[in-house]
Enzyme design. Sequence first.
Site, PDB file in Angstrom:
ATOM      1  N   HIS A 196      -1.923   7.238   8.916  1.00 50.98           N
ATOM      2  CA  HIS A 196      -1.433   6.474   7.768  1.00 50.98           C
ATOM      3  C   HIS A 196      -0.290   7.237   7.119  1.00 50.98           C
ATOM      4  CE1 HIS A 196      -1.332   3.919   4.251  1.00 50.98           C
ATOM      5  NE2 HIS A 196      -1.408   4.997   3.484  1.00 50.98           N
ATOM      6  N   HIS A 253       2.379   4.642   0.996  1.00 49.42           N
ATOM      7  CA  HIS A 253       2.515   5.372   2.259  1.00 49.42           C
ATOM      8  C   HIS A 253       3.205   6.713   1.996  1.00 49.42           C
ATOM      9  CE1 HIS A 253       1.556   1.489   4.066  1.00 49.42           C
ATOM     10  NE2 HIS A 253       1.422   2.096   5.225  1.00 49.42           N
ATOM     11  N   GLU A 292       4.145   5.203  11.966  1.00 54.68           N
ATOM     12  CA  GLU A 292       4.801   4.313  11.010  1.00 54.68           C
ATOM     13  C   GLU A 292       6.169   4.848  10.603  1.00 54.68           C
ATOM     14  OE1 GLU A 292       1.298   2.017   8.644  1.00 54.68           O
ATOM     15  OE2 GLU A 292       1.536   4.128   8.142  1.00 54.68           O
ATOM     16  N   ASP A 317       3.666  -1.906   5.948  1.00 51.68           N
ATOM     17  CA  ASP A 317       2.820  -2.686   6.865  1.00 51.68           C
ATOM     18  C   ASP A 317       3.350  -4.097   7.064  1.00 51.68           C
ATOM     19  OD1 ASP A 317       1.173  -0.480   7.047  1.00 51.68           O
ATOM     20  OD2 ASP A 317      -0.299  -1.230   5.615  1.00 51.68           O
ATOM     21  N   HIS A 332      -2.188  -3.679   9.091  1.00 51.90           N
ATOM     22  CA  HIS A 332      -2.897  -2.884   8.074  1.00 51.90           C
ATOM     23  C   HIS A 332      -4.335  -2.695   8.541  1.00 51.90           C
ATOM     24  CE1 HIS A 332      -4.247  -1.472   4.157  1.00 51.90           C
ATOM     25  NE2 HIS A 332      -5.017  -2.526   3.978  1.00 51.90           N
ATOM     26  N   GLU A 382       0.844  -1.203   0.000  1.00 49.98           N
ATOM     27  CA  GLU A 382       0.000   0.000   0.000  1.00 49.98           C
ATOM     28  C   GLU A 382       0.872   1.243   0.000  1.00 49.98           C
ATOM     29  OE1 GLU A 382      -3.685   1.599   2.778  1.00 49.98           O
ATOM     30  OE2 GLU A 382      -1.938   0.724   3.748  1.00 49.98           O
ATOM     31  N   GLU A 436      -7.251  -1.978   7.515  1.00 47.31           N
ATOM     32  CA  GLU A 436      -8.445  -2.511   6.864  1.00 47.31           C
ATOM     33  C   GLU A 436      -8.570  -4.037   6.902  1.00 47.31           C
ATOM     34  OE1 GLU A 436      -7.502   1.434   4.812  1.00 47.31           O
ATOM     35  OE2 GLU A 436      -6.410  -0.231   5.698  1.00 47.31           O
TER      36      GLU A 436
END
Length: 257
Positions: free
Chosen positions: A175, A35, A180, A44, A119, A33, A121
């Site tokens: 996010h 970032h 992170e 992630d 992650h 994904e 979701e």
Amino acid sequence: MATSVFMEELDAFSYREAIASGAPVIVPVGSIEQHGPHLPLNTDVLLSKAMGERLAASLGGLVAAPIVYGYKSQQRSGGGNHLGGTTSLDGTTLISIARTLTLEFARHGARRIIFLNGHFENYQFIYEGVEQATAELGLRGQDLSAVLLSYWDFVDEETIEEIYRGSFPGWDVEHGGVLETSLMLHLYPHLVQLDRVMDLPAAQLPRYDVLPVRPELTPASGCLSSAKAASEAAGQLLLERTSKALAESIAAEVSRP
């Protein structure tokens, strides 16, 4: 004795011995994904695997090869699945993977499985797959216990205040932000490009979803909050405290009969 906590690094005999001894299996679950421009697509995966390594060392467990792809990025928590680089699974596929892996590790003789999510979701789809598998195993008379968690749920309020100093935007929009980026600076500094951080205000998104997505609602960075305040020191603090809290909680759970 196993020479590594990582399943894929072990020979089959060492792996079987570890499982036979009661080692819990930790399955990191990540995503590919975007970032933003400053973090890699596999952020992630890397973070869930790093958390898994520390948990395995504490519990005497093994870290399975990670689930690399995750469920579709949502605009209100990951920028959106429309952004290039983000490569996702549909819900049915992720449910099937979680179910299949649970059944496979049970077939190997594992009695405890921990799905460690990185992650946002993914969670409910992992839950559904593991629930299906444990129900099936129960009907067969097989005794297996599964634990599901997202590592950020083990960041305590004191640590949040110490790092964010009153500016915590909430996990749903963290996010590509401070958490992170700080963890990546501590664990994988060579993969972080701080000079490319886009210091934009936290995303202002509606309290509902729109499909097809309206790309203009996602900040230009693809991130939902700024990583400008990220630091290696914050990453070290987050890793130490989160790993400790995670190990304490899960140790108590896996020690249950």
